[in-house]
Design an enzyme around this catalytic site. Structure first.
Site, mmCIF file in Angstrom:
data_model
loop_
_atom_site.group_PDB
_atom_site.id
_atom_site.type_symbol
_atom_site.label_atom_id
_atom_site.label_comp_id
_atom_site.label_asym_id
_atom_site.label_seq_id
_atom_site.Cartn_x
_atom_site.Cartn_y
_atom_site.Cartn_z
ATOM 1 N N LYS A 275 0.836 -1.200 0.000
ATOM 2 C CA LYS A 275 0.000 0.000 0.000
ATOM 3 C C LYS A 275 0.872 1.253 0.000
ATOM 4 O O LYS A 275 1.999 1.202 0.479
ATOM 5 C CB LYS A 275 -0.854 0.040 1.277
ATOM 6 C CG LYS A 275 -1.994 -0.946 1.327
ATOM 7 C CD LYS A 275 -2.780 -0.763 2.623
ATOM 8 C CE LYS A 275 -3.945 -1.746 2.714
ATOM 9 N NZ LYS A 275 -4.973 -1.511 1.701
ATOM 10 N N ARG B 291 -10.577 -11.232 1.646
ATOM 11 C CA ARG B 291 -11.463 -12.257 1.067
ATOM 12 C C ARG B 291 -10.823 -13.633 1.085
ATOM 13 O O ARG B 291 -11.516 -14.642 1.107
ATOM 14 C CB ARG B 291 -11.895 -11.811 -0.341
ATOM 15 C CG ARG B 291 -10.782 -11.642 -1.318
ATOM 16 C CD ARG B 291 -11.182 -10.777 -2.510
ATOM 17 N NE ARG B 291 -11.139 -9.343 -2.202
ATOM 18 C CZ ARG B 291 -11.447 -8.384 -3.059
ATOM 19 N NH1 ARG B 291 -11.837 -8.681 -4.280
ATOM 20 N NH2 ARG B 291 -11.366 -7.124 -2.703
HETATM 21 N N1 BES Z 1 -8.265 -3.611 4.371
HETATM 22 C C1 BES Z 1 -8.342 -3.184 3.024
HETATM 23 C C2 BES Z 1 -9.597 -2.367 2.743
HETATM 24 C C3 BES Z 1 -9.656 -1.002 3.342
HETATM 25 C C4 BES Z 1 -9.010 0.064 2.735
HETATM 26 C C5 BES Z 1 -10.427 -0.769 4.458
HETATM 27 C C6 BES Z 1 -9.110 1.330 3.281
HETATM 28 C C7 BES Z 1 -10.533 0.493 4.989
HETATM 29 C C8 BES Z 1 -9.871 1.560 4.397
HETATM 30 C C9 BES Z 1 -8.363 -4.380 2.085
HETATM 31 O O1 BES Z 1 -7.622 -5.460 2.493
HETATM 32 C C10 BES Z 1 -7.812 -3.924 0.785
HETATM 33 O O2 BES Z 1 -6.652 -3.579 0.757
HETATM 34 N N2 BES Z 1 -8.611 -3.935 -0.263
HETATM 35 C C11 BES Z 1 -8.194 -3.491 -1.541
HETATM 36 C C12 BES Z 1 -8.721 -4.451 -2.575
HETATM 37 C C13 BES Z 1 -8.196 -4.215 -3.945
HETATM 38 C C14 BES Z 1 -6.717 -4.542 -4.019
HETATM 39 C C15 BES Z 1 -8.965 -5.068 -4.914
HETATM 40 C C16 BES Z 1 -8.753 -2.092 -1.764
HETATM 41 O O3 BES Z 1 -9.877 -1.832 -1.368
HETATM 42 O O4 BES Z 1 -8.022 -1.255 -2.289
HETATM 43 MN MN MN Z 2 -5.594 -5.285 1.893
#
Ligand code: BES
Ligand code: MN
Ligand code: ZN
Length: 508
Positions: A286, A360
């Site tokens: 990230k 997921r």
């Molecule tokens: N934990 C995150 C989702 C999240 C992001 C929750 C910001 C709260 C605030 C999750 O694991 C994630 O990183 N999801 C990705 C999925 C994507 C790579 C398809 C996302 O939402 O960017």
């Molecule tokens: Mn994630």
């Protein structure tokens, strides 16, 4: 959280004995005090009415004014705290929670260690006195939560009252039912506080192993049976979804199962919660901006722990299994790679397009594990997608599922309890987006409909005939610029009150 910040009591009738105390009274936005002011005796009433007439307080919701009354043996109150409630016709249950929070916060601000509140004797848009107490107590309890485990005590803090005592006057005939409701609300709010405590802890302190320790400790004296699958057991069960996510971390993953069975032959409810104790994204790392907030990526699991504690303390006659898959998502030479193909516990092959779509993957195995209990319904909570924050912001959670009755029931209780959820569609067309060319499905379906395609992914791990709801709490699990007085900054404990209200209305 450990030392109680607010102590709530109920007193039926006889407010004469409150002579010389501090009283709290509601003021409407037309600048008029509620009827209960007349119970306070002429000198107090006249003084307050003079201030109201001069518009020292307008009465809009949340406004407070502390009025000293000349000390005199014939005067009931020594001080009166006026609290604005806005327009009577617009008072809502959520407004009363906020009011309870504002009452608590005003006491804290003015160093009031004990206050007697007359609100339940007044009219609040048709909401009964017992419920006024219930809702205001809930708001006060929720707002008094503090997370200070990692803050050295300052001298200033030592001087402040450690606990504020709020006593609500109730009609004599209401006292016993008000006390019952209060006791229930206290247990629910303790569950919320547990969820917040777990959520607020940083990744270096809370990892899958310490999460097991802390949750076990919270539940140790309660009739909840806990069992934990470690890496060896997970490997044996072929749960490679959770194993793959955890394989980059020095702290291995855990699948935690909790069983509470006090419902005789009533149907079994399964609740599942994502617990990524820290989500760096893994190899698909990230950006660093706000990455620290990814310590909250275990708030779905935290809600399940808080809920299990609350129902066990309330001794509800229900059957519940709680399942929390816990892992840490870090990049390392042992971490999973984009392009990897994993075989989940259910046997479904998943192509990992992005290691940051890890929630997921652990939920796939957790939902499959939940299926093995043959529950009447499954509800899962997860901080699953950033897309959900974009779609709905922080004022409600996203909801998907396969059973209109379950979704409608959750929407209704969400409205009532304040943990609101809003449905998103799950048309079959979205399933196309997670088709993989090399495996059965892939873990990213975007770019469009990111929250829904994540829900579609999860749907592959529950039976079509099993009522299931997925609640994406990415926008509601924490709030760093808290917009509500009963939600201090940090983890909100979202989901605990939703689940408690749901089982109370639908399973008891
Ligand atoms: N934990 C995150 C989702 C999240 C992001 C929750 C910001 C709260 C605030 C999750 O694991 C994630 O990183 N999801 C990705 C999925 C994507 C790579 C398809 C996302 O939402 O960017
Ligand atoms: Mn994630
Ligand atoms: Zn995540």
């Amino acid at each position: 959280m450990k030392d109680q910040q607010v102590n709530i009591n109920i007193s039926g009738g006889a407010i004469e004995k409150w002579r010389g105390s501090t009283l709290a009274i509601a003021v409407n936005n037309d600048g008029k005090a509620q009827k209960s002011l007349s119970l306070c005796g002429e000198p107090v009433k006249n003084e307050v009415q003079r201030l109201l007439k001069d518009r020292w307080i307008s009465g809009k919701a949340g406004e407070t004014l502390l009025v000293p009354v000349p000390a005199d043996s014939v005067v009931l109150a020594q001080r009166v705290l006026l609290v604005g409630v806005g327009e009577t016709k617009k008072i809502t249950p959520e407004g009363l929670r906020a009011l309870g929070a504002q009452l608590y916060l005003a006491c804290k601000k003015h160093n009031i260690s004990s206050i007697n509140a007359l609100f339940a004797l007044d009219k609040h848009n048709g909401i009964k006195g017992v419920n006024v107490i219930e809702l205001m107590a809930e708001g006060a309890l929720l707002s008094s939560y503090k997370f200070e485990a990692f803050q050295s005590k300052k001298d200033d803090d030592k001087k402040k009252p450690t606990s504020i005592k709020i006593t609500f006057a109730s009609k004599k005939e209401d006292t016993s039912s008000a006390k019952k409701l209060l006791s229930k609300v206290e247990k629910i709010c303790r569950g919320v506080a547990l969820a917040r405590d777990l959520g607020n802890q940083p990744g270096n302190v809370l990892n899958p192993e310490t999460l097991v320790e802390q949750a076990s400790k919270a539940l140790e004296d309660l009739p909840v049976k806990i069992s934990v699958l470690n890496e060896k057991a997970l490997t044996k069960k072929g749960m490679n979804g959770i194993l793959a996510v955890g394989q980059g971390s020095a702290t291995p993953p855990r699948m935690i199962t909790m069983e509470y069975r006090k419902g005789g032959d009533r149907p079994l409810l399964a609740v599942v919660g994502k617990a990524i104790t820290f989500d760096s994204g893994g190899i698909s790392i990230k950006p660093s901006n706000k990455m620290e907030e990814m310590k909250f990526d275990m708030c779905g699991g935290a809600a399940v722990f808080g809920f299990m504690q609350a129902i066990a303390e309330m001794k509800l006659p229900i059957n519940v299994v709680g399942i929390v898959p816990a892992a840490e998502n870090l990049p390392s030479s042992s971490a999973q790679r984009p392009g990897d193909i994993i075989k989940t516990g259910k046997g479904v092959f998943v192509e990992v397009i992005n290691t940051d779509a890890e929630g997921r993957l652990i939920l796939a195995d957790a939902l499959h594990h939940a299926e093995s209990f043959n529950p009447a319904a499954i509800i899962d909570f997860a901080t699953l997608t950033g897309a959900c924050v974009v779609a709905l912001g922080k004022h409600c959670s996203g909801m998907m599922g396969n059973d209109d009755k379950l979704l409608e029931a959750l929407k209704q209780v969400g409205e009532d309890c304040g943990d609101r959820v809003w449905p998103l569609p799950m048309f079959d067309d979205y399933q196309e987006q997670i088709k993989s060319t090399v495996a059965d499905i892939k873990n990213v379906g975007g770019p469009g409909g990111g929250t829904i395609t994540a829900g579609c992914f999860l749907s592959r791990f529950v039976e079509d005939s099993r009522p299931w709801a997925h609640i994406d709490i990415a926008g509601t699990a924490w709030d760093m610029g808290s917009s509500k007085p009963h939600f201090p900054k940090g983890a909100t404990g979202v989901g605990v009150r939703l689940l408690c209200s749901y089982v109370e209305k639908n399973f008891v």
